[in-house]
Design a protein around this motif. Structure first.
Motif, PDB file in Angstrom:
ATOM      1  N   PHE A  28      74.450 -51.912 -24.654  1.00 55.62           N
ATOM      2  CA  PHE A  28      73.204 -51.157 -24.747  1.00 55.62           C
ATOM      3  C   PHE A  28      72.691 -50.803 -23.351  1.00 55.62           C
ATOM      4  CE2 PHE A  28      68.494 -51.160 -25.330  1.00 55.62           C
ATOM      5  CZ  PHE A  28      68.406 -50.076 -26.185  1.00 55.62           C
ATOM      6  N   ASN A  29      72.702 -51.776 -22.441  1.00 55.56           N
ATOM      7  CA  ASN A  29      72.210 -51.543 -21.082  1.00 55.56           C
ATOM      8  C   ASN A  29      73.091 -50.546 -20.334  1.00 55.56           C
ATOM      9  OD1 ASN A  29      70.047 -53.295 -21.407  1.00 55.56           O
ATOM     10  ND2 ASN A  29      71.186 -55.068 -20.666  1.00 55.56           N
ATOM     11  N   GLY A  30      74.401 -50.593 -20.580  1.00 53.76           N
ATOM     12  CA  GLY A  30      75.302 -49.652 -19.935  1.00 53.76           C
ATOM     13  C   GLY A  30      74.996 -48.220 -20.321  1.00 53.76           C
ATOM     14  N   LEU A  31      74.691 -48.005 -21.589  1.00 53.10           N
ATOM     15  CA  LEU A  31      74.320 -46.660 -22.035  1.00 53.10           C
ATOM     16  C   LEU A  31      73.056 -46.188 -21.328  1.00 53.10           C
ATOM     17  CD1 LEU A  31      74.915 -46.862 -25.900  1.00 53.10           C
ATOM     18  CD2 LEU A  31      76.322 -45.649 -24.232  1.00 53.10           C
ATOM     19  N   LYS A  32      72.067 -47.066 -21.231  1.00 53.99           N
ATOM     20  CA  LYS A  32      70.818 -46.689 -20.573  1.00 53.99           C
ATOM     21  C   LYS A  32      71.054 -46.348 -19.105  1.00 53.99           C
ATOM     22  CE  LYS A  32      68.246 -50.273 -21.772  1.00 53.99           C
ATOM     23  NZ  LYS A  32      67.016 -51.091 -21.924  1.00 53.99           N
ATOM     24  N   ARG A  33      71.898 -47.109 -18.450  1.00 58.78           N
ATOM     25  CA  ARG A  33      72.170 -46.864 -17.028  1.00 58.78           C
ATOM     26  C   ARG A  33      72.871 -45.528 -16.800  1.00 58.78           C
ATOM     27  NH1 ARG A  33      75.460 -51.717 -14.701  1.00 58.78           N
ATOM     28  NH2 ARG A  33      75.469 -50.312 -12.891  1.00 58.78           N
ATOM     29  N   SER A  34      73.636 -45.075 -17.771  1.00 56.01           N
ATOM     30  CA  SER A  34      74.392 -43.834 -17.590  1.00 56.01           C
ATOM     31  C   SER A  34      73.507 -42.595 -17.617  1.00 56.01           C
ATOM     32  CB  SER A  34      75.467 -43.703 -18.679  1.00 56.01           C
ATOM     33  OG  SER A  34      74.893 -43.339 -19.932  1.00 56.01           O
ATOM     34  N   GLY A  35      72.405 -42.643 -18.348  1.00 50.80           N
ATOM     35  CA  GLY A  35      71.523 -41.490 -18.471  1.00 50.80           C
ATOM     36  C   GLY A  35      71.854 -40.557 -19.617  1.00 50.80           C
ATOM     37  N   VAL A  36      72.831 -40.911 -20.447  1.00 52.28           N
ATOM     38  CA  VAL A  36      73.177 -40.078 -21.590  1.00 52.28           C
ATOM     39  C   VAL A  36      72.175 -40.327 -22.721  1.00 52.28           C
ATOM     40  CG1 VAL A  36      74.697 -41.728 -22.797  1.00 52.28           C
ATOM     41  CG2 VAL A  36      75.175 -39.261 -22.923  1.00 52.28           C
ATOM     42  N   ARG A  37      71.961 -39.331 -23.549  1.00 57.88           N
ATOM     43  CA  ARG A  37      71.200 -39.543 -24.779  1.00 57.88           C
ATOM     44  C   ARG A  37      72.143 -40.197 -25.779  1.00 57.88           C
ATOM     45  NH1 ARG A  37      66.762 -36.603 -26.995  1.00 57.88           N
ATOM     46  NH2 ARG A  37      67.061 -34.849 -25.551  1.00 57.88           N
ATOM     47  N   ALA A  38      71.723 -41.268 -26.417  1.00 56.04           N
ATOM     48  CA  ALA A  38      72.673 -42.001 -27.252  1.00 56.04           C
ATOM     49  C   ALA A  38      71.989 -42.678 -28.429  1.00 56.04           C
ATOM     50  CB  ALA A  38      73.413 -43.051 -26.424  1.00 56.04           C
ATOM     51  N   PHE A  39      72.775 -42.829 -29.482  1.00 59.52           N
ATOM     52  CA  PHE A  39      72.432 -43.704 -30.594  1.00 59.52           C
ATOM     53  C   PHE A  39      73.366 -44.900 -30.513  1.00 59.52           C
ATOM     54  CE2 PHE A  39      70.671 -39.715 -31.911  1.00 59.52           C
ATOM     55  CZ  PHE A  39      69.497 -40.072 -32.546  1.00 59.52           C
ATOM     56  N   TYR A  40      72.780 -46.039 -30.238  1.00 57.56           N
ATOM     57  CA  TYR A  40      73.542 -47.276 -30.111  1.00 57.56           C
ATOM     58  C   TYR A  40      73.658 -47.877 -31.516  1.00 57.56           C
ATOM     59  CZ  TYR A  40      74.452 -52.177 -28.864  1.00 57.56           C
ATOM     60  OH  TYR A  40      74.974 -53.441 -28.780  1.00 57.56           O
ATOM     61  N   CYS A  41      74.740 -47.532 -32.208  1.00 53.54           N
ATOM     62  CA  CYS A  41      74.906 -47.973 -33.595  1.00 53.54           C
ATOM     63  C   CYS A  41      75.571 -49.343 -33.615  1.00 53.54           C
ATOM     64  CB  CYS A  41      75.686 -46.936 -34.392  1.00 53.54           C
ATOM     65  SG  CYS A  41      74.729 -45.445 -34.706  1.00 53.54           S
TER      66      CYS A  41
END
Length: 490
Positions: free
Chosen positions: A139-152
């Motif tokens: 989850f934190n990796g997605l936030k750090r990347s700056g992409v819009r994401a749904f963490y399913c």
């Protein structure tokens, strides 16, 4: 989310049917919102920062509706593997060999690879099986990347940290999912969703609880469904329908083994379908059901699935999906002893599958997916400046001739993530070095994992999975009153 920008001089493909294409167009963005779209000569805003899209195509941000960011560090490891060879490695070797730190790095790399290729939104179907720490890391990796994401967040009943295999592991996951959801805001760029336990891998009552939980909490929910032709693996749609569990908006991934009745059930329930053309073709899952979806009123969306097997590039998936469907359609005509004389699907269709349909699939068609005034500014510029020749049809070359190297500008909610062909605000040499080291960590840890399965072991792995699926789906009907003999009653 700030600033005022004017994209100008490019071929603007709004994908909004009420606006259409604008060959020499412009898009005005302010405070993260598309304010206006029109002809470049009519849009003069001296206070806006100009983004020159000359010789390029301006499109909505692409939406990948099924990407396993947790496997981004093992790029290419599954390129020559069939589905159950790949799954046995994933579940029993690769993910258990991934540390918490490498999980976060892998997720961040996955988000950056998406942005680099013009994908502004991903549905990350997470499979962080080991622990809550792994789940938080992804989850934190997605936030750090700056992409819009749904963490399913993926459910299941394997061991989870200190929670043991079975009900304890499943309950620990559900509690953690609820906790993660409670800590996010509706305006966060990364939202929490749910990926069901792989259908048939847990007792049906648990699948029922998962679906009800997602519905109650308004979570985007997905499942790998009817994903293996000639097998009952992940094939529970009839069972869900029999128990009133065909939830509107649910995202069914792959769907290469659908009966007519099953696709009708998805369509009737307003379900969505995510197609991963390349892995479905490579791994023996079956024919990607693009035409079947369209004929039943389902707008298909596209995904890369996993960069462990295929390139993290949705443009490539658009190209492959379009040309595969054209090949199938042409073959159908050939079988009538005739010569094909037209193409039903064009490059605009493929682009819609990878943008507008993706936005609809993740429930965001009111906010992204088209270049419409009032929507959030998820915008991509695909350039032709690296090509030797000019383009006679800019939209065609953008879709069929381009690669991530041609993605010149990427904006997410009004923030520029890529410009002049390079990711903004990221130390790419440093990240690349860390990613290489992370892969080396995983490969070293693999030495302590069980050996890779041989062909007969893979066959037994498949048969075992099918038997477990039969048992768990049969439990959907335990305790129900007998309704009579169908041969006698029919």
């Amino acid at each position: 989310m700030s600033g005022k920008y004017l994209f100008t001089g490019g071929y603007v493909a709004t994908l909004d049917d009420t606006i259409g294409d604008i060959p020499n167009g412009a898009v005005l963005v302010e405070n993260g919102i598309i304010q206006a779209v029109g002809r470049a000569e009519d849009m003069k805003y001296p206070d806006a920062e100009v983004i020159d899209a000359t010789d390029g195509v301006v499109i909505p941000g692409m939406v990948d509706t099924h990407r396993h960011a947790s496997m981004s560090l093992t790029r290419g490891l599954g390129t020559d593997q069939s589905l159950f060879h790949f799954l046995s490695n994933t579940y029993l070797r690769w993910l258990p060999a991934t540390s918490v730190d490498d999980m976060e790095l892998s997720s961040m790399v996955g988000g950056l690879e998406a942005l680099n290729s013009g994908v502004t939104t991903i549905m990350d179907t997470c499979e962080t099986f080991n622990s809550g720490d792994h789940a938080e890391a992804e989850f934190n990796g997605l936030k750090r990347s700056g992409v819009r994401a749904f963490y399913c967040f993926a459910m299941g009943d394997d061991a989870y940290g200190r929670a043991s295999v079975g009900m304890e592991g499943w309950e620990a996951r559900l509690a953690h999912l609820q906790d993660m959801r409670s800590k996010t805001s509706p305006e966060d760029l990364v939202q929490v969703g749910m990926a069901l336990s792989q259908p048939g891998t847990v007792p049906f009552d648990l699948t029922k609880v998962e679906l009800k939980f997602a519905e109650q909490h308004g979570l985007l929910c997905c499942s790998h469904s009817c994903a293996v032709e000639n097998s009952i693996i992940t094939k529970d749609i009839e069972d869900r329908a029999n128990h009133g569990l065909m939830m509107p908006g649910h995202v069914y991934i792959h769907c290469t083994n659908l009966t007519k009745r099953e696709i009708e059930l998805i369509a009737e329930s307003k379900g969505k379908v995510s197609i991963a053309t390349e892995t479905e073709m490579q791994m023996g899952m079956g024919i990607p059901p693009i035409r079947a979806c369209i004929e039943h009123g389902i707008n298909p969306s596209l995904s890369i699935d996993t960069s462990s097997a295929v390139a993290p590039d949705l443009l490539g998936q658009m190209r492959l999906a379009l040309q595969m469907q054209r090949c199938l359609d042409n073959d159908a005509v050939h079988k009538t002893r005739q010569v094909p004389l037209d193409l039903e699907y064009g490059v605009r269709d493929a682009l819609i599958w990878g943008t507008r349909n993706g936005a609809e699939t993740v429930g965001m068609s009111d906010r992204i997916g088209t270049l419409t005034p009032g929507k959030e500014a998820d915008i991509v510029v695909i350039t032709s400046k690296h090509a030797i020749s000019a383009s006679a049809y800019p939209l065609g070359t953008a879709v069929l001739h381009s690669s991530p190297a041609d993605v010149d500008v990427v904006m997410v909610r009004g923030e520029i993530k890529k410009r002049d062909g390079g990711l903004v605000g990221q130390n790419i040499p440093e990240i690349r070095a860390k990613a290489k080291a992370g892969l080396q960590h995983i490969m070293k840890n693999l030495e302590d994992m069980r050996p890779e399965m041989k062909q007969e072991e893979i066959r037994q792995f498949l048969l075992g999975a099918e038997n477990v699926t039969r048992k768990n789906l049969a439990k959907a009907y335990f305790g129900e009153e007998e309704q009579g003999n169908w041969m006698r009653e029919g």
